[in-house]
Design an enzyme around this catalytic site. Structure first.
Site, PDB file in Angstrom:
ATOM      1  CG  ASP A 296     -86.445  87.070 -69.025  1.00  0.00           C
ATOM      2  OD1 ASP A 296     -85.519  87.187 -69.852  1.00  0.00           O
ATOM      3  OD2 ASP A 296     -87.603  86.707 -69.348  1.00  0.00           O
TER       4      ASP A 296
ATOM      5  CG  ASP B 123     -89.912  89.478 -71.170  1.00  0.00           C
ATOM      6  OD1 ASP B 123     -89.902  88.644 -72.094  1.00  0.00           O
ATOM      7  OD2 ASP B 123     -90.966  89.822 -70.583  1.00  0.00           O
TER       8      ASP B 123
ATOM      9  CG  HIS C  38     -92.777  92.507 -73.862  1.00  0.00           C
ATOM     10  ND1 HIS C  38     -92.626  91.414 -74.696  1.00  0.00           N
ATOM     11  CD2 HIS C  38     -92.880  91.986 -72.604  1.00  0.00           C
ATOM     12  CE1 HIS C  38     -92.655  90.305 -73.974  1.00  0.00           C
ATOM     13  NE2 HIS C  38     -92.788  90.612 -72.707  1.00  0.00           N
TER      14      HIS C  38
ATOM     15  CG  HIS D 257     -95.821  92.437 -76.466  1.00  0.00           C
ATOM     16  ND1 HIS D 257     -96.078  91.227 -75.850  1.00  0.00           N
ATOM     17  CD2 HIS D 257     -95.066  92.167 -77.554  1.00  0.00           C
ATOM     18  CE1 HIS D 257     -95.472  90.266 -76.552  1.00  0.00           C
ATOM     19  NE2 HIS D 257     -94.854  90.816 -77.580  1.00  0.00           N
TER      20      HIS D 257
ATOM     21  CG  HIS E 261     -94.110  92.210 -68.350  1.00  0.00           C
ATOM     22  ND1 HIS E 261     -95.292  91.769 -68.898  1.00  0.00           N
ATOM     23  CD2 HIS E 261     -93.140  91.442 -68.902  1.00  0.00           C
ATOM     24  CE1 HIS E 261     -95.051  90.791 -69.735  1.00  0.00           C
ATOM     25  NE2 HIS E 261     -93.752  90.566 -69.779  1.00  0.00           N
TER      26      HIS E 261
ATOM     27  CE  LYS F 196     -86.729  85.800 -72.616  1.00  0.00           C
ATOM     28  NZ  LYS F 196     -88.058  86.124 -72.115  1.00  0.00           N
TER      29      LYS F 196
ATOM     30  CB  CYS G 197     -88.610  83.189 -69.212  1.00  0.00           C
ATOM     31  SG  CYS G 197     -89.853  84.268 -69.988  1.00  0.00           S
TER      32      CYS G 197
HETATM   33  C1  VGL Z   1     -91.829  86.058 -68.227  1.00  0.00           C
HETATM   34  C2  VGL Z   1     -94.106  86.269 -68.209  1.00  0.00           C
HETATM   35  C3  VGL Z   1     -94.048  87.210 -69.209  1.00  0.00           C
HETATM   36  C4  VGL Z   1     -90.623  85.400 -67.647  1.00  0.00           C
HETATM   37  C5  VGL Z   1     -91.753  86.999 -69.238  1.00  0.00           C
HETATM   38  O1  VGL Z   1     -89.517  85.982 -67.724  1.00  0.00           O
HETATM   39  O2  VGL Z   1     -90.772  84.286 -67.078  1.00  0.00           O
HETATM   40  N1  VGL Z   1     -93.006  85.692 -67.737  1.00  0.00           N
HETATM   41  N2  VGL Z   1     -92.865  87.575 -69.712  1.00  0.00           N
HETATM   42 ZN    ZN Z   2     -92.832  89.225 -71.032  1.00  0.00          ZN
END
Ligand code: VGL
Ligand code: ZN
Length: 198
Positions: free
Chosen positions: A9, A47, A49, A53, A82, A107, A152
């Site tokens: 990410d 990430d 979404h 979401h 986000h 994801k 993550c």
């Molecule tokens: C993440 C919060 C929400 C991450 C992703 O990449 O750690 N954290 N979505």
């Molecule tokens: Zn996320």
């Protein structure tokens, strides 16, 4: 033993100026690019979404970002909107050498469930397919880097160790959100799962 670098990410929304900025999130990009040059295989996660979401606080009336709620699959932190699919925030950091990636795993694309881990969604049973990809390539050892250490990266590393991979997290190439001691808990959880932290 075949080895893969898993880059979690490294996206604009997790870097300074982004919607869910991780402090110094952009400071790890050059080091990650350098590590890619030496890796046998490189996998990036993204990430990804849909708008609205279920992990977004804005999708829950009366809730604010960082509230904890109960979802059918367990507790879930609510986040600012986000990494909306196709947005600039969801794009990789412009300096990340994404061209080097063999595979990109997206994801968090199901509206009703979040996915911190690169292997399983937050119900801890729905697979992303990454386990099968790595196994069919004969990859047994993983180095993980990226954002955020305590979400993550943590969930991905623990799942990978449970699945039997030999996992190292390069803590110097990760940065954390650190909500209410989540970084310390993540370190303990990863170490307990048999992840090597360097
Ligand atoms: C993440 C919060 C929400 C991450 C992703 O990449 O750690 N954290 N979505
Ligand atoms: Zn996320």
């Amino acid at each position: 033993m075949t080895h893969a670098l898993i880059v979690i990410d490294v996206q604009n929304d997790f870097c300074p100026g982004g919607a869910l900025a991780v402090p110094e999130g952009d400071s790890i990009v050059a080091g990650i690019n350098a590590l890619m040059d030496t890796a046998e295989a490189v996998v990036l996660t993204q990430d990804w979404h849909p708008s609205g979401h279920s992990s977004f606080a804005s999708s829950h009336a009366g809730r604010a970002p960082y509230d904890l709620i109960d979802m059918p699959y367990g507790p879930q932190v609510l986040w600012p909107d986000h990494c909306v699919q196709g947005s600039d925030g969801a794009a990789f950091h412009p300096d990340l050498n994404a061209d080097r990636a063999d595979m990109i795993v997206r994801k968090g694309y199901r509206p009703e469930i979040d996915s911190y881990s690169a292997f399983f969604e937050n119900d801890q049973t729905t697979p992303t397919g990454l386990d099968g990809y790595l196994r069919t390539r004969g990859i047994t050892a993983l180095t993980m880097v990226g954002l955020a250490t305590d979400f993550c990266v943590n969930f991905s590393a623990v799942d990978a160790a449970k699945l039997g991979f030999d996992v190292t997290v390069r803590m110097d190439l990760c940065r954390a959100i650190d909500l209410d001691g989540s970084l310390a808990a993540a370190r303990d959880g990863m170490a307990a799962a048999g992840v090597t932290l360097t």
